[in-house]
Enzyme design. Structure first.
Site, PDB file in Angstrom:
ATOM      1  N   GLU A   1       0.838  -1.203   0.000  1.00 37.94           N
ATOM      2  CA  GLU A   1       0.000   0.000   0.000  1.00 37.94           C
ATOM      3  C   GLU A   1       0.872   1.251   0.000  1.00 37.94           C
ATOM      4  O   GLU A   1       1.727   1.444   0.867  1.00 37.94           O
ATOM      5  CB  GLU A   1      -0.943   0.020   1.210  1.00 37.94           C
ATOM      6  CG  GLU A   1      -1.911   1.207   1.146  1.00 37.94           C
ATOM      7  CD  GLU A   1      -3.119   1.066   2.060  1.00 37.94           C
ATOM      8  OE1 GLU A   1      -3.090   0.186   2.960  1.00 37.94           O
ATOM      9  OE2 GLU A   1      -4.089   1.827   1.879  1.00 37.94           O
TER      10      GLU A   1
ATOM     11  N   GLU B   1     -12.967   2.197   2.538  1.00 42.12           N
ATOM     12  CA  GLU B   1     -12.314   2.128   3.845  1.00 42.12           C
ATOM     13  C   GLU B   1     -12.696   3.381   4.656  1.00 42.12           C
ATOM     14  O   GLU B   1     -11.840   4.176   5.019  1.00 42.12           O
ATOM     15  CB  GLU B   1     -10.805   2.071   3.605  1.00 42.12           C
ATOM     16  CG  GLU B   1     -10.012   1.463   4.711  1.00 42.12           C
ATOM     17  CD  GLU B   1      -8.501   1.512   4.416  1.00 42.12           C
ATOM     18  OE1 GLU B   1      -7.795   0.787   5.115  1.00 42.12           O
ATOM     19  OE2 GLU B   1      -8.032   2.252   3.546  1.00 42.12           O
TER      20      GLU B   1
END
Ligand code: MN
Length: 291
Positions: A151, A245
């Site tokens: 990420e 998210e």
């Protein structure tokens, strides 16, 4: 069409939670994917992991896994014993994900989270430590059929991979086919000059995708350039999973670690929270159809 998911911690104050509840909830709200925190699997027995996998399958939900490695397992560390323990920890996570029938681990899998208290002078050395470590764990991930998604996050959380360009350079240096990038609109909004262009530049590198507004509210409630983002996703033919998210509730471990210091949900209860992400899900599916 991309499968759309949600991260369980939207509803939670603790990183380790009753995932069965969220499998049922995600399914009931219409999501295709539930993302969970990977290290919780290490506290579950073999049978408990198999039961969770079965429950997900029965509910038509795919499980994806993420983690920001703790500093004691920083695989970019200059301390060889920390790197070694980190590599062993990641291998245990990968085995647990395999048992739970998962095929994707994403997050800060190249160092630890957060890690910002470092001099730029050390960056290249830590980067090189990290490339060597990721190469080692990526082989294990490959054996288990798991895509290992790094990420790219903003400078206030990590120093190594802040931009898509850095992420691609890193992936090229690792040189393992199952090591990909996890891009996240929240982080890209801080670091990229042009989000759409950054996404299209990463064609072939993207293994997983996180979406959220600039303040981490559910997609569709803020000023993120969604037409540009979904247009870029479609332009490069990314057909993988897209997981929202959102984080809106302060308090607990999650609120502390994500730095939620006010109630962005303005006092909403769980039912209202469910409604907000159902709206976000409809928004995302509509955008993907229309752009
Ligand atoms: Mn993310």
């Amino acid at each position: 069409m991309n499968k759309i998911g949600i991260y369980f911690a939207y509803w939670e104050k603790c990183w380790k939670a009753d995932y069965a509840k969220y499998v049922r909830k995600a399914s009931g709200l219409g999501f295709d994917v539930l993302e969970v925190e990977a290290s919780a699997l290490l506290d579950m027995s073999f049978d408990e992991k198999r039961i969770l996998a079965r429950l997900a399958k029965d509910n038509g939900v795919e499980l994806t896994f993420c983690i920001g490695l703790p500093s004691m397992y920083d695989i970019a560390s200059d301390d060889e014993s920390v790197r070694k323990n980190g590599i062993e920890f990641v291998k245990r996570l990968l085995e647990a994900i395999y048992v739970t029938e998962g095929d994707m681990l994403g997050g800060i899998l190249y160092s630890c989270w957060p890690k910002v208290d470092e001099s730029y002078d050390n960056k290249m050395r830590l980067w090189e430590n990290s490339v060597r470590s990721v190469r080692k764990v990526s082989q294990t991930a490959r054996d288990y059929g798991i895509t290992y998604c790094l990420e790219v996050v903003n400078r206030f959380e990590q120093l190594l991979l802040n931009t898509v360009k850095e992420g691609m350079e890193f992936v090229d240096q690792v040189g393992s086919p199952n090591v990909k990038l996890l891009l996240d609109t929240f982080h890209m909004n801080i670091e990229e000059d042009y989000i759409g262009g950054s996404i299209t530049s990463a064609k072939g590198y993207i293994g997983h995708f996180h979406i959220g507004e600039c303040n981490r509210k559910p997609p569709g409630t803020g000023h993120m350039p969604w037409d540009e983002i979904f247009g870029a996703i479609k332009k490069i033919g990314y057909e993988g999973r897209i997981v929202m998210e959102p984080f809106i509730k302060p308090g607990g471990e999650v609120g502390r670690d994500i730095r939620v210091f006010r109630d962005l949900g303005e006092g909403c209860d769980e039912e209202e929270m469910d409604g907000m992400v159902v709206n976000a899900l409809e928004f995302v599916r509509r955008k993907l159809r229309e752009v």
